[in-house]
Write a protein that holds these residues in place. Structure first.
Motif, PDB file in Angstrom:
ATOM      1  N   ALA A 353      40.694  45.693  26.775  1.00  0.00           N
ATOM      2  CA  ALA A 353      40.273  44.480  26.634  1.00  0.00           C
ATOM      3  C   ALA A 353      40.940  43.568  27.932  1.00  0.00           C
ATOM      4  N   TYR A 354      42.057  44.011  28.247  1.00  0.00           N
ATOM      5  CA  TYR A 354      43.025  43.496  29.356  1.00  0.00           C
ATOM      6  C   TYR A 354      42.101  43.666  30.709  1.00  0.00           C
ATOM      7  N   LEU A 355      41.819  44.814  30.864  1.00  0.00           N
ATOM      8  CA  LEU A 355      41.155  45.400  32.161  1.00  0.00           C
ATOM      9  C   LEU A 355      39.510  44.924  32.099  1.00  0.00           C
ATOM     10  N   LYS A 356      38.981  44.723  31.109  1.00  0.00           N
ATOM     11  CA  LYS A 356      37.742  44.388  31.194  1.00  0.00           C
ATOM     12  C   LYS A 356      37.636  42.721  31.391  1.00  0.00           C
ATOM     13  N   ASN A 357      38.795  42.056  31.089  1.00  0.00           N
ATOM     14  CA  ASN A 357      38.706  40.388  31.300  1.00  0.00           C
ATOM     15  C   ASN A 357      38.950  40.434  32.798  1.00  0.00           C
ATOM     16  N   SER A 358      39.927  41.084  33.357  1.00  0.00           N
ATOM     17  CA  SER A 358      40.058  41.118  34.817  1.00  0.00           C
ATOM     18  C   SER A 358      38.926  41.090  35.596  1.00  0.00           C
ATOM     19  N   TYR A 359      37.995  42.356  35.371  1.00  0.00           N
ATOM     20  CA  TYR A 359      36.942  42.622  35.843  1.00  0.00           C
ATOM     21  C   TYR A 359      35.795  41.413  35.928  1.00  0.00           C
ATOM     22  N   ILE A 360      35.671  40.765  34.659  1.00  0.00           N
ATOM     23  CA  ILE A 360      34.775  39.891  34.353  1.00  0.00           C
ATOM     24  C   ILE A 360      35.004  38.708  35.284  1.00  0.00           C
ATOM     25  N   LYS A 361      36.479  38.419  35.166  1.00  0.00           N
ATOM     26  CA  LYS A 361      36.697  37.257  35.959  1.00  0.00           C
ATOM     27  C   LYS A 361      36.412  37.538  37.541  1.00  0.00           C
ATOM     28  N   SER A 362      36.512  38.363  37.975  1.00  0.00           N
ATOM     29  CA  SER A 362      36.203  38.834  39.505  1.00  0.00           C
ATOM     30  C   SER A 362      34.683  38.477  39.443  1.00  0.00           C
ATOM     31  N   LEU A 363      33.830  39.107  38.476  1.00  0.00           N
ATOM     32  CA  LEU A 363      32.462  38.916  38.856  1.00  0.00           C
ATOM     33  C   LEU A 363      31.931  37.561  38.780  1.00  0.00           C
ATOM     34  N   ASP A 364      32.758  36.764  37.761  1.00  0.00           N
ATOM     35  CA  ASP A 364      32.392  35.353  37.719  1.00  0.00           C
ATOM     36  C   ASP A 364      32.401  34.629  38.944  1.00  0.00           C
ATOM     37  N   LYS A 365      33.611  35.145  39.669  1.00  0.00           N
ATOM     38  CA  LYS A 365      34.013  34.190  40.809  1.00  0.00           C
ATOM     39  C   LYS A 365      33.073  34.491  42.036  1.00  0.00           C
ATOM     40  N   ASN A 366      32.496  35.699  41.922  1.00  0.00           N
ATOM     41  CA  ASN A 366      31.701  36.248  43.133  1.00  0.00           C
ATOM     42  C   ASN A 366      30.207  35.781  42.727  1.00  0.00           C
TER      43      ASN A 366
END
Length: 481
Positions: A353-366
């Motif tokens: 969950a921690y790894l996926k949350n970090s990845y989603i935040k990065s995609l949302d910003k881009n």
């Protein structure tokens, strides 16, 4: 939830009629219900507090792992009536029988609980049913005593149906037999006539085991059985009684009663004891003859057919509470297993969950700019869909009204009509004749504009001394343009 059935305790069965207490614990063994423990007490001299104490003793004696019980109501509280219904559909039969129930009892609809048993089809037009009505007051007074002792009621059955099916299961009665049954209880006896393995005739007679110690009472009960047999034969002239079973404890009085019944009715008579035909645990079977000399036959036969009965007299409020408790128990059992699995995999889930949350935040910003454009396009698409839906549905109500105008008879009045976006038509109205409601349903079904016609309800009421029927129907438009 069937995978958790091995966690279930023995089922608890309670028979309480104000003069005796019968309790049994039942377990499914080899696909059959087996009585594990049995308890009997005479309550004639006890007040309510004493009865509550005896119930507590009974729960301990039958080793009840649960206080959730099936209650068997004595047949002497039941009013039975043979009713012919012009339908083969189970839902229609149920609706019609419930409408007729209040006509066969002095109680109002709110003061009774009714159920029915379908017996046979007649002339390819009617279904003969056995309507059974029990006063809600008679049920409630026994439930209050049980609840005072901590017993939770899950369902309520009537004794004569369990006795009838128990005899069929024991192969003492066959489909081709016409058999009379005299079931002797503590202070009353039930007389039934079984045809096609079902109780076509039921009558409660106020003479029981306590009175049968006297020869005059045995002769009187035999005479009442003869009168009941004659009443059955007058209603069913083509069905001659083949034999009579006298059902009760292993007592001399039962053998003597069998002789009197044979003499009065002039048909072969056999004395039967439930303890000889019902599956019992070894401990119960060897518990001593005293228990089986008590009138426990009604609860023993009901226990043997606990899951195979058609009629249920559980009031709606109790049914809802029982379903809630059952669902809560299943959820608790399943939840415990899920928690064990969850603990084993919790560490893995947290890391992922921690790894996926970090990845989603990065995609949302881009992709924030593209997300805004996508939301704008979705809003436009929703608006277009609403316009198309309105355009396609605008003629529904006019089409329904046009079709109804051609088939609605003068004796019926519509009070309410609605057509939803999917073309479902709902009607509520009033008819001067109930029969006109059912014929209108047929005309409604035959109309080419409607399909899936359902009779939602039909309720009778008095208006200025005249019978009126409120009804509700629903259907779908066959073709929407």
């Amino acid at each position: 939830m069937s995978n958790f059935s091995f966690f279930q305790p023995d089922q608890l069965l309670v028979y309480l009629d104000g003069v005796s207490l019968k309790m049994a614990s039942v377990r499914l063994v080899g696909g059959k219900s087996e009585v594990q423990n049995l308890f009997y007490r005479d309550l004639a001299s006890l007040d309510e507090a004493g009865i509550v104490e005896e119930i507590a003793r009974g729960l301990a004696a039958v080793k009840a792992g649960t206080h959730q019980a099936t209650v068997v109501i004595t047949s002497k509280y039941a009013i039975t009536k043979s009713v012919e219904v012009p339908s083969f559909d189970p839902q229609e039969i149920d609706a019609i029988v419930k409408l007729q129930a209040s006509r066969h009892t002095p109680y109002s609809k709110e003061e009774i609980v009714c159920s029915h048993l379908n017996l046979e089809e007649i002339l390819e037009r009617y279904t003969k049913t056995l309507l059974t009505i029990i006063s809600l007051g008679n049920i409630q007074k026994h439930l209050e005593v049980l609840q005072s002792a901590g017993v939770q009621v899950s369902q309520i059955r009537v004794a004569f149906e369990g006795v009838a099916q128990g005899l069929v299961q024991a192969r003492l009665v066959g489909d081709a037999d016409v058999t009379g049954v005299v079931m002797v209880d503590a202070e009353h006896s039930d007389f039934m006539v079984l045809c096609k393995s079902k109780p076509f005739f039921v009558r409660s007679i106020g003479i029981g085991l306590k009175q049968l110690q006297h020869a005059a009472s045995r002769r009187e009960l035999a005479a009442e059985v003869q009168k009941s047999t004659e009443a059955f034969l007058s209603a069913e002239p083509g069905r001659a009684l083949g034999k009579v079973l006298v059902l009760g404890p292993d007592r001399t009085e039962l053998t003597q009663l069998g002789t009197e019944v044979k003499s009065a009715c002039g048909v072969p008579t056999e004395t039967v004891h439930a303890a000889d035909i019902v599956p019992l645990s070894a401990s119960t079977r060897h518990s001593g003859t005293e228990l089986f000399q008590s009138p426990t036959d009604a609860i023993l036969l009901s226990a043997a057919t606990l899951s195979g009965l058609a009629m249920d007299f559980t009031p709606d409020d109790l049914r809802t509470a029982s379903n809630f408790r059952s669902r809560a128990t299943q959820i608790f059992t399943a939840g415990g297993l899920v928690m064990v699995i969850a603990v084993l995999f919790l560490g893995v889930f947290v890391a992922n969950a921690y790894l996926k949350n970090s990845y989603i935040k990065s995609l949302d910003k881009n992709f924030s700019a593209k997300n805004s454009e996508a939301e704008r396009l979705m809003t436009i698409a929703d608006q277009n869909e609403r316009i198309r839906s309105f355009a396609s549905q605008k003629g529904h109500v006019l089409l329904a009204l046009t079709q109804l105008e051609t088939i609605l008879p003068r004796e019926m009045y519509l009070n309410e009509m609605s057509v939803d976006a999917e073309g479902k038509v709902a009607l509520k109205g009033t008819s001067e004749l109930m029969s006109r409601v059912f014929s209108f349903v047929t005309e409604f079904e035959n109309s080419p504009a409607f399909k899936t016609v359902k009779n939602d309800f039909a309720k009778s009421r008095k208006v200025d001394g005249k019978d009126m029927t409120d009804f509700g129907l629903s259907a779908n438009l066959e073709e929407v343009r």
